[in-house]
Write a protein that holds these residues in place. Structure first.
Motif, short mmCIF file in Angstrom:
data_model
loop_
_atom_site.label_atom_id
_atom_site.label_comp_id
_atom_site.label_asym_id
_atom_site.label_seq_id
_atom_site.Cartn_x
_atom_site.Cartn_y
_atom_site.Cartn_z
N ARG A 106 37.28 -7.68 -30.83
CA ARG A 106 36.77 -7.71 -29.46
C ARG A 106 37.40 -8.90 -28.70
N ASP A 110 39.70 -8.70 -25.39
CA ASP A 110 39.33 -9.36 -24.14
C ASP A 110 40.33 -10.43 -23.72
N THR A 226 28.67 -10.68 -27.39
CA THR A 226 29.47 -9.45 -27.21
C THR A 226 29.17 -8.36 -28.23
#
Length: 453
Positions: A106, A110, A226
């Motif tokens: 992740r 990002d 997240t």
């Protein structure tokens, strides 16, 4: 004879619902999931006298939308006879690496991917100091595959683990100390050949620090924001309580390791120090089963990265590992491949696996007893995973709702599969009455495993 009688938690919803197609299947005697689990464990203990009958076991099975089975047994704390329950948290050890893998990907999605960095590019240069390693580069994929060449040197790592509190060593201090020539933990023994599989806890600790370098946040903060919170997992939660480090427990009921009776802290927290309840882990397992969607339909990872995670073409047969997920080809009733990871440390062990099929589902086991595994004895967590997943195996041609049959129907289905594969024994060939079916369905799943029934 058979009725659907279990109440089921729908993931992402506080409401209790009756779900006919996925309820735990009980005879008219009305056995609860807890009682079924206790009976299963009792049978295992009878066949394996070295097993500890008082250990805590949390066992859950999920599909995309429901918890199919949820059972709790044993003692969370042997001193004081504290019972295990749905809110009991466990240190999940190396199962944590799955959460870390998703967190790292992740962060890559990002922060690195928008800059044109790929999973095969060198990421050692993203640290704010020069590393002194025998190899000039290491990629995210190499970290996730355990092929960086950075290995566990227990001569220096052993002294960093603590009892009763979190390790004072930060992930940055771990990385600097381990990778720089003047570092307090530096040694030539910290490295071996690159691109050769060497399971590495410290590399996953360094991966946690890399996440901090990319995001400008602590690993704990970024992973919580997240990955965990979008799944309803929080340190303050009761039923779905969980978080990184011992400090996240904050008084919540916690299983203590058998034989030690106190918790221990890791310097490489991203390698093994997530502490969570069975329900919290079931929430994460359901995201894995559901291609990393959250209960409200949000993606934790892009479709591209999910496909990469599950790409069995990247499986290195000799290592049994791909992209941070321990891949096991397990013979049940024919070959089946499970995605997941097991974990263990002093007085603790567990297993967390799912099957990526048309009707995907998965199971997890958490226990406060150390179960060393071997060819002859896979250990209780892996054995229980196999039993539970066999018990809830869907039909060859499932309905759109992925309905599961009654126990005796599942039994007949698996018998047909066994016979097609040529795996039938005298036990399978015996004629059994309907009255025998229920107990047989519960106890006889060890057929075909490398452990004596």
């Amino acid at each position: 004879r058979w009725v659907f009688c279990s109440v089921d938690f729908t993931m992402g919803s506080p409401m209790l619902v009756l779900a006919l197609v996925v309820c735990t299947l009980c005879p008219v005697t009305g056995l609860t999931d807890n009682k079924i689990l206790e009976n299963m464990l009792q049978k295992l203990y009878e066949n394996n006298p070295t097993y500890n009958i008082d250990q805590a076991v949390s066992a859950l099975v999920v599909n995309k939308t429901h918890v199919l089975f949820e059972g709790y047994a044993g003692l969370a704390q042997f001193q004081g006879n504290v019972p295990n329950s749905a809110s009991t948290r466990f240190i999940i050890n190396s199962i944590s690496k799955i959460i870390t893998s998703v967190t790292a990907l992740r962060a890559f999605q990002d922060y690195l991917q928008p800059k044109g960095i790929t999973l095969s590019d060198n990421i050692l240069t993203t640290m704010p100091f020069a590393v002194n390693t025998p190899f000039p580069t290491a990629s995210i994929d190499q970290f996730l595959h355990h092929t960086t060449g950075i290995v566990d040197n227990w001569d220096v790592l052993d002294g960093l683990y603590t009892f009763g509190h979190d390790s004072p060593i930060t992930l940055e201090e771990l990385a600097r100390g381990y990778l720089t020539s003047n570092g307090s933990l530096y040694s030539e023994k910290n490295f071996e050949y690159q691109d050769v599989f060497a399971y590495s806890n410290v590399a996953f600790g360094i991966l946690g620090y890399l996440v901090e370098c990319w995001t400008g946040q602590s690993f704990v903060e970024y992973s919580t924001k997240t990955i965990l919170e979008p799944l309803g997992i929080s340190a303050t939660g009761t039923n779905k309580g969980g978080g990184w480090k011992l400090s996240s427990i904050n008084g919540a009921p916690t299983a203590l390791p058998n034989g030690v009776e106190q918790l221990f802290g890791y310097p490489d927290i991203s390698a093994g120090l997530f502490v969570g309840s069975g329900r919290a882990l079931a929430q994460f397992l359901q995201a894995c089963v559901n291609d990393f969607y959250t209960p409200d339909g949000q993606r934790l990872l892009s479709a591209e990265l999910v496909k990469h995670l599950k790409d069995l073409d990247s499986l290195t047969i000799a290592t049994g590992s791909t992209v941070g997920f321990s891949i096991q080809s397990v013979w049940y009733f024919g070959d089946r491949v499970l995605l997941g990871h097991d974990g263990g440390d002093i007085g603790l062990s567990g297993a967390f696996y799912w099957e990526d099929i048309d009707c995907p589902f998965g199971a997890l086991i958490l226990t406060n007893y150390e179960w060393p595994s071997s060819i002859d004895d896979p250990g209780l967590p892996n054995l229980m995973i196999r039993r539970l997943m066999n018990r809830f195996q869907p039909w060859d041609t499932p309905t759109p709702e992925c309905a599961f049959g009654k126990p005796w129907e599942i039994q007949q289905h698996t018998l047909r599969t066994q016979r097609k594969a040529g795996h039938h024994t005298k036990r399978h060939q015996k004629r059994r009455s309907r009255e025998d079916d229920y107990e047989w369905d519960l106890w006889m799943r060890e057929d075909g495993m490398s452990v004596n029934p």
